[in-house]
Design a protein around this motif. Sequence first.
Motif, PDB file in Angstrom:
ATOM      1  N   GLY A  65       0.812  -1.215   0.000  1.00 19.51           N
ATOM      2  CA  GLY A  65       0.000   0.000   0.000  1.00 19.51           C
ATOM      3  C   GLY A  65       0.841   1.257   0.000  1.00 19.51           C
ATOM      4  O   GLY A  65       0.541   2.229  -0.708  1.00 19.51           O
ATOM      5  N   PHE A  66       1.916   1.254   0.787  1.00 20.66           N
ATOM      6  CA  PHE A  66       2.796   2.418   0.858  1.00 20.66           C
ATOM      7  C   PHE A  66       3.460   2.694  -0.490  1.00 20.66           C
ATOM      8  O   PHE A  66       3.422   3.823  -0.993  1.00 20.66           O
ATOM      9  CB  PHE A  66       3.859   2.195   1.944  1.00 20.66           C
ATOM     10  N   ILE A  67       4.025   1.667  -1.101  1.00 24.21           N
ATOM     11  CA  ILE A  67       4.712   1.851  -2.390  1.00 24.21           C
ATOM     12  C   ILE A  67       3.717   2.232  -3.483  1.00 24.21           C
ATOM     13  O   ILE A  67       3.979   3.146  -4.281  1.00 24.21           O
ATOM     14  CB  ILE A  67       5.497   0.579  -2.784  1.00 24.21           C
ATOM     15  N   SER A  68       2.561   1.583  -3.529  1.00 29.97           N
ATOM     16  CA  SER A  68       1.581   1.938  -4.567  1.00 29.97           C
ATOM     17  C   SER A  68       1.017   3.332  -4.325  1.00 29.97           C
ATOM     18  O   SER A  68       0.721   4.050  -5.284  1.00 29.97           O
ATOM     19  CB  SER A  68       0.462   0.895  -4.641  1.00 29.97           C
ATOM     20  N   GLY A  69       0.883   3.749  -3.071  1.00 30.49           N
ATOM     21  CA  GLY A  69       0.433   5.113  -2.774  1.00 30.49           C
ATOM     22  C   GLY A  69       1.437   6.153  -3.237  1.00 30.49           C
ATOM     23  O   GLY A  69       1.068   7.198  -3.781  1.00 30.49           O
ATOM     24  N   ILE A  70       2.713   5.875  -3.020  1.00 30.97           N
ATOM     25  CA  ILE A  70       3.759   6.786  -3.499  1.00 30.97           C
ATOM     26  C   ILE A  70       3.747   6.860  -5.017  1.00 30.97           C
ATOM     27  O   ILE A  70       3.810   7.948  -5.604  1.00 30.97           O
ATOM     28  CB  ILE A  70       5.143   6.355  -2.973  1.00 30.97           C
ATOM     29  N   LEU A  71       3.647   5.698  -5.674  1.00 26.15           N
ATOM     30  CA  LEU A  71       3.626   5.684  -7.140  1.00 26.15           C
ATOM     31  C   LEU A  71       2.388   6.400  -7.689  1.00 26.15           C
ATOM     32  O   LEU A  71       2.489   7.159  -8.667  1.00 26.15           O
ATOM     33  CB  LEU A  71       3.673   4.239  -7.655  1.00 26.15           C
ATOM     34  N   ALA A  72       1.235   6.173  -7.080  1.00 23.66           N
ATOM     35  CA  ALA A  72       0.011   6.845  -7.532  1.00 23.66           C
ATOM     36  C   ALA A  72       0.121   8.352  -7.358  1.00 23.66           C
ATOM     37  O   ALA A  72      -0.358   9.121  -8.198  1.00 23.66           O
ATOM     38  CB  ALA A  72      -1.199   6.309  -6.772  1.00 23.66           C
ATOM     39  N   THR A  73       0.758   8.784  -6.274  1.00 21.33           N
ATOM     40  CA  THR A  73       0.955  10.213  -6.042  1.00 21.33           C
ATOM     41  C   THR A  73       1.914  10.795  -7.068  1.00 21.33           C
ATOM     42  O   THR A  73       1.662  11.869  -7.640  1.00 21.33           O
ATOM     43  CB  THR A  73       1.498  10.450  -4.620  1.00 21.33           C
ATOM     44  N   LEU A  74       2.998  10.079  -7.335  1.00 21.35           N
ATOM     45  CA  LEU A  74       3.983  10.577  -8.307  1.00 21.35           C
ATOM     46  C   LEU A  74       3.417  10.666  -9.713  1.00 21.35           C
ATOM     47  O   LEU A  74       3.756  11.582 -10.462  1.00 21.35           O
ATOM     48  CB  LEU A  74       5.228   9.682  -8.306  1.00 21.35           C
ATOM     49  N   PHE A  75       2.540   9.713 -10.061  1.00 16.26           N
ATOM     50  CA  PHE A  75       1.967   9.722 -11.403  1.00 16.26           C
ATOM     51  C   PHE A  75       0.667  10.517 -11.489  1.00 16.26           C
ATOM     52  O   PHE A  75       0.066  10.610 -12.545  1.00 16.26           O
ATOM     53  CB  PHE A  75       1.755   8.296 -11.906  1.00 16.26           C
ATOM     54  N   GLY A  76       0.204  11.076 -10.370  1.00 12.73           N
ATOM     55  CA  GLY A  76      -0.936  11.982 -10.383  1.00 12.73           C
ATOM     56  C   GLY A  76      -2.283  11.335 -10.544  1.00 12.73           C
ATOM     57  O   GLY A  76      -3.180  11.912 -11.146  1.00 12.73           O
TER      58      GLY A  76
END
Length: 181
Positions: A65-76
């Motif tokens: 969840g943490f890694i996918s949340g960071i990736l989702a935030t980075l990709f907008g």
Amino acid sequence: MAIKKPYFSLHEIALLSLCAALIVVLNSTFSLPIKIPGHTGIYWVVPVIIGVGIVKKPGAGTYIGFISGILATLFGFNTLHIFNLFIYLALGGIIDLVGLLFFYRLDHPAAGFIAGAAGNLAKMVVNFVLQTFLGIPAAFIIIGIGTASITHFIFGGLGGIIAALVLSRLLKAGVITRDKS
């Protein structure tokens, strides 16, 4: 001086990170043309449940969840941007708890259904809390929460069943094995 062994092995970190990336890829490329709240749970929960079911350690879902949340935030993705992290953490954390309750036997369809439904409902609740925090009137949120909770439950559960069946097949094929403990 003794060298401290890391909690997750390099293999486990790679697997969990790939599951996290798969969530973001699925979210960006795969969309169903139906306008039902929570329908994306049918494929959001699959990588988390499979990752938790393979690694079988507390914190595996939270890491995903943490890694996918960071990736989702980075990709907008989504309109919540940095707050995506909380949504994805809730999804992974709840699936972590359900995995722990079922002794990581997430290859059983009932356990997969419960894990998927709980994870998708947690994602919905955090999403509604964040929207309230950001100023959306609570009356609109209360009106939409009834139907949304039912559809999040159903689609998350269906995704959990899919994950359980995939995990079961991986175990039967010998791609992954259960430890003897």
